[in-house]
Scaffold this motif. Sequence first.
Motif, PDB file in Angstrom:
ATOM      1  N   SER A  58       0.825   4.101  -2.843  1.00 21.36           N
ATOM      2  CA  SER A  58       0.527   5.443  -2.481  1.00 21.36           C
ATOM      3  C   SER A  58       1.459   6.605  -3.302  1.00 21.36           C
ATOM      4  CB  SER A  58       0.255   5.769  -1.054  1.00 21.36           C
ATOM      5  OG  SER A  58       0.050   6.849  -0.577  1.00 21.36           O
ATOM      6  N   CYS A 105     -15.775  -0.890  -7.645  1.00 18.95           N
ATOM      7  CA  CYS A 105     -15.404  -2.303  -8.136  1.00 18.95           C
ATOM      8  C   CYS A 105     -16.582  -2.758  -9.021  1.00 18.95           C
ATOM      9  CB  CYS A 105     -14.848  -3.440  -7.139  1.00 18.95           C
ATOM     10  SG  CYS A 105     -13.202  -2.672  -6.487  1.00 18.95           S
ATOM     11  N   GLU A 128      -7.163   2.542  -5.484  1.00 21.37           N
ATOM     12  CA  GLU A 128      -7.294   3.157  -4.083  1.00 21.37           C
ATOM     13  C   GLU A 128      -6.305   4.170  -3.921  1.00 21.37           C
ATOM     14  OE1 GLU A 128      -8.512   0.794  -0.018  1.00 21.37           O
ATOM     15  OE2 GLU A 128      -6.339   0.448  -0.761  1.00 21.37           O
ATOM     16  N   ALA A 136      -7.254   7.010  -6.107  1.00 18.89           N
ATOM     17  CA  ALA A 136      -8.600   7.844  -5.318  1.00 18.89           C
ATOM     18  C   ALA A 136      -8.149   8.504  -4.286  1.00 18.89           C
ATOM     19  CB  ALA A 136      -9.379   6.763  -5.095  1.00 18.89           C
ATOM     20  N   ASN A 137      -7.160   8.146  -3.344  1.00 20.38           N
ATOM     21  CA  ASN A 137      -6.777   9.054  -2.008  1.00 20.38           C
ATOM     22  C   ASN A 137      -6.008  10.218  -2.758  1.00 20.38           C
ATOM     23  OD1 ASN A 137      -7.844   7.313  -0.265  1.00 20.38           O
ATOM     24  ND2 ASN A 137      -5.979   6.197  -0.158  1.00 20.38           N
ATOM     25  N   LYS A 139      -8.935  -8.063  -3.759  1.00 23.33           N
ATOM     26  CA  LYS A 139      -8.474  -6.615  -3.775  1.00 23.33           C
ATOM     27  C   LYS A 139      -6.798  -6.575  -3.998  1.00 23.33           C
ATOM     28  CE  LYS A 139     -11.975  -4.414  -0.948  1.00 23.33           C
ATOM     29  NZ  LYS A 139     -12.268  -3.803   0.398  1.00 23.33           N
ATOM     30  N   ARG A 193       0.747  -1.350  -0.162  1.00 24.97           N
ATOM     31  CA  ARG A 193      -0.077  -0.021  -0.018  1.00 24.97           C
ATOM     32  C   ARG A 193       0.700   1.223   0.067  1.00 24.97           C
ATOM     33  NH1 ARG A 193      -4.794  -2.174   0.280  1.00 24.97           N
ATOM     34  NH2 ARG A 193      -6.165  -2.612   1.717  1.00 24.97           N
ATOM     35  N   TYR A 196      -6.602  -3.004  -7.467  1.00 23.02           N
ATOM     36  CA  TYR A 196      -7.349  -2.491  -6.601  1.00 23.02           C
ATOM     37  C   TYR A 196      -6.581  -1.285  -5.716  1.00 23.02           C
ATOM     38  CZ  TYR A 196     -10.491  -1.261  -2.801  1.00 23.02           C
ATOM     39  OH  TYR A 196     -11.044  -0.680  -1.766  1.00 23.02           O
ATOM     40  N   GLN A 197      -5.225  -2.012  -5.381  1.00 20.06           N
ATOM     41  CA  GLN A 197      -4.467  -1.030  -4.570  1.00 20.06           C
ATOM     42  C   GLN A 197      -3.906   0.050  -5.069  1.00 20.06           C
ATOM     43  OE1 GLN A 197      -1.458  -3.679  -3.241  1.00 20.06           O
ATOM     44  NE2 GLN A 197      -2.463  -4.170  -1.191  1.00 20.06           N
ATOM     45  N   GLU A 201     -13.481   8.302  -5.892  1.00 27.02           N
ATOM     46  CA  GLU A 201     -13.946   6.961  -5.268  1.00 27.02           C
ATOM     47  C   GLU A 201     -13.735   5.820  -6.154  1.00 27.02           C
ATOM     48  OE1 GLU A 201     -18.057   7.858  -4.943  1.00 27.02           O
ATOM     49  OE2 GLU A 201     -17.860   9.627  -3.941  1.00 27.02           O
ATOM     50  N   VAL A 202     -13.469   4.745  -5.393  1.00 26.72           N
ATOM     51  CA  VAL A 202     -13.531   3.689  -5.946  1.00 26.72           C
ATOM     52  C   VAL A 202     -14.486   2.847  -6.180  1.00 26.72           C
ATOM     53  CG1 VAL A 202     -12.007   1.218  -5.841  1.00 26.72           C
ATOM     54  CG2 VAL A 202     -10.853   3.499  -5.025  1.00 26.72           C
TER      55      VAL A 202
END
Length: 164
Positions: A31, A83, A71, A74-75, A63, A27, A67-68, A80-81
């Motif tokens: 990021s 699926c 995510e 989105a941050n 996930k 993660r 997906y990571q 917004e995520v």
Amino acid sequence: MALFRWNPGTSDLLSVQITGLKGCHQRRDWSYWATRFATRRMLQGLPDRKIIIVPAPSKNHGKDHAYQWAEALANAVGGEVHCCLRKVSNRHQRGANREKRVEVVLELDENSSVVSEFWSEALWVFADDIVTTGSTALAAFEALGSPPHFETWALAHRTLTCGD
């Protein structure tokens, strides 16, 4: 749009970084790269609209790294995520040539209402860690009903090897 152009075999440091991101426990690394990507994308000007980020669906419906990436994006951009896509076939893209890659088919998850609610207003972003031919992104675009505001955001655009 991709942060890097990746040609495996000629960019060894990038190859190590990208393969090191696979898996479910990176993660902080995702990021970092998403923030770099978002900075570059924001320089071009993000539209003043809701941003819905749709990750490439995983093989096991979990996930995963796509997906990571979604995510983390989105941050970084305040999106917004959701699926809301699933693969129709279980055919793998890895190692496939262009002919086989275009056979990918995605469909909208029947439990998702986000598409009908924000179809024309939102910026729809298909997030995948690696884009090669763009076939999966095209399948996502079609499965979402060809929204008027659609982009693909990837960590890397990968070239096919062996002349394909």
